[in-house]
Design a protein around this motif. Structure first.
Motif, PDB file in Angstrom:
ATOM      1  N   ARG A 117       0.824  -1.212   0.000  1.00  0.00           N
ATOM      2  CA  ARG A 117       0.000   0.000   0.000  1.00  0.00           C
ATOM      3  C   ARG A 117       0.856   1.259   0.000  1.00  0.00           C
ATOM      4  N   ASP A 311     -17.645   3.375  -4.618  1.00  0.00           N
ATOM      5  CA  ASP A 311     -17.041   2.566  -3.562  1.00  0.00           C
ATOM      6  C   ASP A 311     -16.259   1.423  -4.204  1.00  0.00           C
ATOM      7  N   GLY A 312     -15.038   1.222  -3.745  1.00  0.00           N
ATOM      8  CA  GLY A 312     -14.168   0.227  -4.351  1.00  0.00           C
ATOM      9  C   GLY A 312     -14.659  -1.199  -4.229  1.00  0.00           C
ATOM     10  N   ARG A 371      -8.171  -1.597  -2.756  1.00  0.00           N
ATOM     11  CA  ARG A 371      -9.586  -1.238  -2.826  1.00  0.00           C
ATOM     12  C   ARG A 371      -9.807   0.072  -2.096  1.00  0.00           C
ATOM     13  N   ARG A 372     -10.487   1.000  -2.743  1.00  0.00           N
ATOM     14  CA  ARG A 372     -10.814   2.273  -2.091  1.00  0.00           C
ATOM     15  C   ARG A 372     -11.906   2.027  -1.066  1.00  0.00           C
ATOM     16  N   ARG A 373     -11.662   2.498   0.146  1.00  0.00           N
ATOM     17  CA  ARG A 373     -12.631   2.254   1.230  1.00  0.00           C
ATOM     18  C   ARG A 373     -13.425   3.499   1.528  1.00  0.00           C
TER      19      ARG A 373
END
Length: 373
Positions: A117, A311-312, A371-373
């Protein structure tokens, strides 16, 4: 955890280690590793250890949390004491009645997912290769040793429910049917064959830590990655290729992965499971494990759909379905299930226009895109 609670844990650790070593032990430093019930302790004299205790998970009974700790202790002692393996931390001392374990501290290794990340997969290609390899090494080292592990685990009490994902898979099937893509006909027959393969793995029966993702492997940030595995609370014997799914299909934290790593996993597995060199058997087991995982993830459709556009989790679910289908295609296995997965992905793309993206565009979705949170 309040300071008073921390003091109680520290006192228990000192008591446990003093009994274990038949000499007084003092904790000179303590740092909680939030948000987990884990701390890094520095003992007087400089030794560093990891302390793990149990706290109830939401919705989990207390006996279930106790079983998880017993499972971890059994698995780690099996690896270190029975197999002389250095793949995971050693148990230094344990008081299972008090739900407290002291483990070897593997620092300065750090969790791989944090490195990915922070710096991206391209920076840590060697560490990703070590991640794939160490998963295969675990499976290879433990294949054919289920009886020995089982005896260790039974000695510590009941293991609890080993089919913890069965309900999620049934809900996943229901969600697919609600979308307009029930599993039927040829796909239903292939699913039955896939589940039969996973239920009766034969030579592929091996130990898994139960959560084979990048957050549960520790590596050196520079130099030799020297990977080690952690978090064996859900360990157990299962089809080895469940542990390879994370190399082909995005896990909870990612939209993309890098299936090229799987060659290292397969070579390591074949060292202990020669059948892994059989393309048909390997392809069936891997594809079956991927579709089993897809069903688990599909149970989230309603919740993911209720989240705001962008949302991812939405694009991640599409990526999961398409990656499983691509894996089956590449291994010439379960073609009707692959077609079903692509159909579900297409339905989700139409339902969620924000998730209708070109997932093959590596400029947008390079390997291990979070993943975008």
């Amino acid at each position: 955890m309040t300071p008073v609670a921390a003091d109680v844990i520290v006192a228990r650790v000192e008591s446990l280690l003093s009994r274990h070593r038949s000499a007084p032990v003092t904790v000179a430093g303590w740092r909680r590793l939030e948000p987990y019930a884990i701390a890094r302790a520095r003992l007087e004299g400089g030794e560093r250890v990891i302390v793990k205790w149990m706290r109830p998970h939401p919705g989990a009974a207390r006996h279930a949390t106790s079983q998880r700790l017993r499972t971890e202790v059994a698995a780690l002692r099996f690896l270190s004491d029975d197999l002389a393996s250095g793949l995971a931390p050693r148990v230094i001392a344990a008081d299972l009645d008090a739900e407290l374990v002291v483990l070897e501290d593997l620092a300065p290794r750090t969790a791989l997912d944090g490195l990915l990340r922070a710096e991206g997969a391209a920076t840590h290609a060697d560490r990703l290769a070590a991640f794939a390899r160490v998963r295969g090494e675990l499976n290879a080292a433990t294949a054919g040793r289920a009886g020995l592990y089982g005896a260790r685990r039974r000695a510590l009490g009941p293991a609890g429910d080993t089919e913890r994902f069965a309900g999620f898979q049934e809900e996943g099937r229901r969600q697919a049917a609600l979308l307009g893509a029930p599993i039927e006909g040829g796909a239903e027959r292939e699913l039955a064959a896939a589940l039969e393969e996973l239920e009766h793995p034969g030579p592929f029966l091996a130990l898994s830590n139960g959560d084979p993702e990048a957050n549960n492997v520790l590596v050196h940030a520079t130099g030799d990655p020297d990977a080690r595995l952690i978090d064996f609370e859900f360990a157990g014997y299962t089809h080895a290729l469940h542990d390879a799914v994370c190399l082909h299909v995005p896990g909870p934290g990612w939209v993309s992965v890098d299936a090229a790593l799987a060659g290292g996993y397969r070579r390591a597995l074949a060292a202990g499971v020669p059948e892994a060199e059989d393309d048909r058997r390997y392809g069936l087991g891997l594809s079956a494990a991927c579709f089993s995982y897809v069903l688990v993830r599909l149970e989230r459709v309603a919740r993911v759909g209720a989240r705001p556009p962008g949302d991812g989790s939405r694009v991640q679910l599409v990526a999961t379905l398409e990656a499983a289908a691509r894996t089956a295609d590449e291994h010439r296995s379960l073609p009707r299930l692959a077609g079903w997965a692509r159909r579900v992905a297409g339905l989700l793309r139409r339902r969620w226009p924000d998730a209708d993206l070109d997932l093959d565009d590596r400029t947008v979705f390079p390997p291990y895109t979070p993943r975008r949170r």
